[in-house]
Design a protein around this motif. Structure first.
Motif, short mmCIF file in Angstrom:
data_model
loop_
_atom_site.label_atom_id
_atom_site.label_comp_id
_atom_site.label_asym_id
_atom_site.label_seq_id
_atom_site.Cartn_x
_atom_site.Cartn_y
_atom_site.Cartn_z
N VAL A 163 0.86 -1.19 0.00
CA VAL A 163 0.00 0.00 0.00
C VAL A 163 0.89 1.24 0.00
O VAL A 163 2.05 1.16 0.39
N LYS A 164 0.33 2.35 -0.43
CA LYS A 164 1.10 3.59 -0.45
C LYS A 164 0.28 4.70 0.21
O LYS A 164 -0.91 4.55 0.44
N GLU A 165 0.92 5.80 0.51
CA GLU A 165 0.24 6.92 1.14
C GLU A 165 -0.88 7.41 0.23
O GLU A 165 -0.71 7.52 -0.98
N GLY A 166 -2.04 7.67 0.83
CA GLY A 166 -3.18 8.14 0.08
C GLY A 166 -4.18 7.06 -0.26
O GLY A 166 -5.31 7.36 -0.65
N ASP A 167 -3.81 5.78 -0.15
CA ASP A 167 -4.74 4.67 -0.41
C ASP A 167 -5.81 4.63 0.68
O ASP A 167 -5.55 4.94 1.84
N VAL A 168 -7.01 4.22 0.29
CA VAL A 168 -8.10 4.02 1.25
C VAL A 168 -8.20 2.53 1.53
O VAL A 168 -8.27 1.72 0.59
N VAL A 169 -8.16 2.15 2.80
CA VAL A 169 -8.16 0.74 3.20
C VAL A 169 -9.27 0.48 4.20
O VAL A 169 -9.76 1.40 4.87
N LEU A 170 -9.68 -0.78 4.32
CA LEU A 170 -10.64 -1.20 5.34
C LEU A 170 -9.86 -1.69 6.56
O LEU A 170 -8.85 -2.37 6.43
N LEU A 171 -10.36 -1.36 7.73
CA LEU A 171 -9.69 -1.72 8.97
C LEU A 171 -10.48 -2.80 9.70
O LEU A 171 -11.72 -2.75 9.74
N PRO A 172 -9.81 -3.77 10.30
CA PRO A 172 -10.53 -4.78 11.09
C PRO A 172 -11.07 -4.14 12.37
O PRO A 172 -10.57 -3.13 12.85
N ASP A 173 -12.11 -4.76 12.94
CA ASP A 173 -12.73 -4.22 14.15
C ASP A 173 -11.76 -4.17 15.32
O ASP A 173 -11.74 -3.21 16.08
N TYR A 174 -10.98 -5.21 15.51
CA TYR A 174 -10.10 -5.28 16.67
C TYR A 174 -8.63 -5.30 16.30
O TYR A 174 -7.80 -5.77 17.06
N GLY A 175 -8.26 -4.81 15.14
CA GLY A 175 -6.88 -4.84 14.70
C GLY A 175 -6.20 -3.49 14.87
O GLY A 175 -6.83 -2.44 14.80
N GLY A 176 -4.92 -3.51 15.10
CA GLY A 176 -4.15 -2.29 15.20
C GLY A 176 -4.26 -1.61 16.55
O GLY A 176 -5.00 -2.03 17.43
N THR A 177 -3.49 -0.56 16.70
CA THR A 177 -3.47 0.23 17.92
C THR A 177 -4.05 1.60 17.62
O THR A 177 -3.58 2.28 16.71
N GLU A 178 -5.08 2.00 18.35
CA GLU A 178 -5.69 3.29 18.11
C GLU A 178 -4.87 4.38 18.78
O GLU A 178 -4.47 4.26 19.94
N VAL A 179 -4.61 5.46 18.02
CA VAL A 179 -3.81 6.58 18.49
C VAL A 179 -4.60 7.85 18.22
O VAL A 179 -5.17 8.01 17.13
N LYS A 180 -4.63 8.77 19.18
CA LYS A 180 -5.33 10.03 18.97
C LYS A 180 -4.32 11.17 19.07
O LYS A 180 -3.65 11.32 20.09
N LEU A 181 -4.19 11.94 17.99
CA LEU A 181 -3.32 13.10 17.96
C LEU A 181 -4.18 14.32 17.66
O LEU A 181 -4.75 14.42 16.58
N GLY A 182 -4.28 15.22 18.61
CA GLY A 182 -5.15 16.38 18.43
C GLY A 182 -6.60 15.93 18.38
O GLY A 182 -7.07 15.23 19.25
N ASP A 183 -7.30 16.31 17.31
CA ASP A 183 -8.70 15.91 17.18
C ASP A 183 -8.89 14.78 16.18
O ASP A 183 -10.01 14.39 15.90
#
Length: 88
Positions: free
Chosen positions: A60-80
């Motif tokens: 994948v490259k920057e700018g691609d739109v991807v689907l995310l799994p419900d419980y996959g990855g680490t959620e990060v909040k930066l600003g809003d």
């Protein structure tokens, strides 16, 4: 602001796309229809290496739109904005 997080190896940083709560005509959409987890790739790691040391690039490259799994990855909040830091 997301450039402070630089993915390593075969990881990506995805900005969550917030679906609209109403249409252009003003029709309110129920919350159940907005549960599709999709996001835009903001940053991509350089890729991983296999056992022989050969480089395996990230597909994948920057700018691609991807689907995310419900419980996959680490959620990060930066600003809003909300991001997901995930492995490919």
């Amino acid at each position: 602001m997301a450039k402070r997080l630089i993915p390593s190896l075969n990881r990506i940083l995805v900005e969550k796309i917030v679906p609209p709560s109403k249409t252009n005509a003003g029709i309110l959409l129920p919350e159940k229809t907005s549960k599709l987890n999709s996001g835009k790739v903001v940053a991509v790691g350089p890729g991983a290496r296999d056992r022989d040391g050969n480089h395996i690039p990230v597909f994948v490259k920057e700018g691609d739109v991807v689907l995310l799994p419900d419980y996959g990855g680490t959620e990060v909040k930066l600003g809003d904005k909300e991001y997901v830091y995930s492995c490919i």
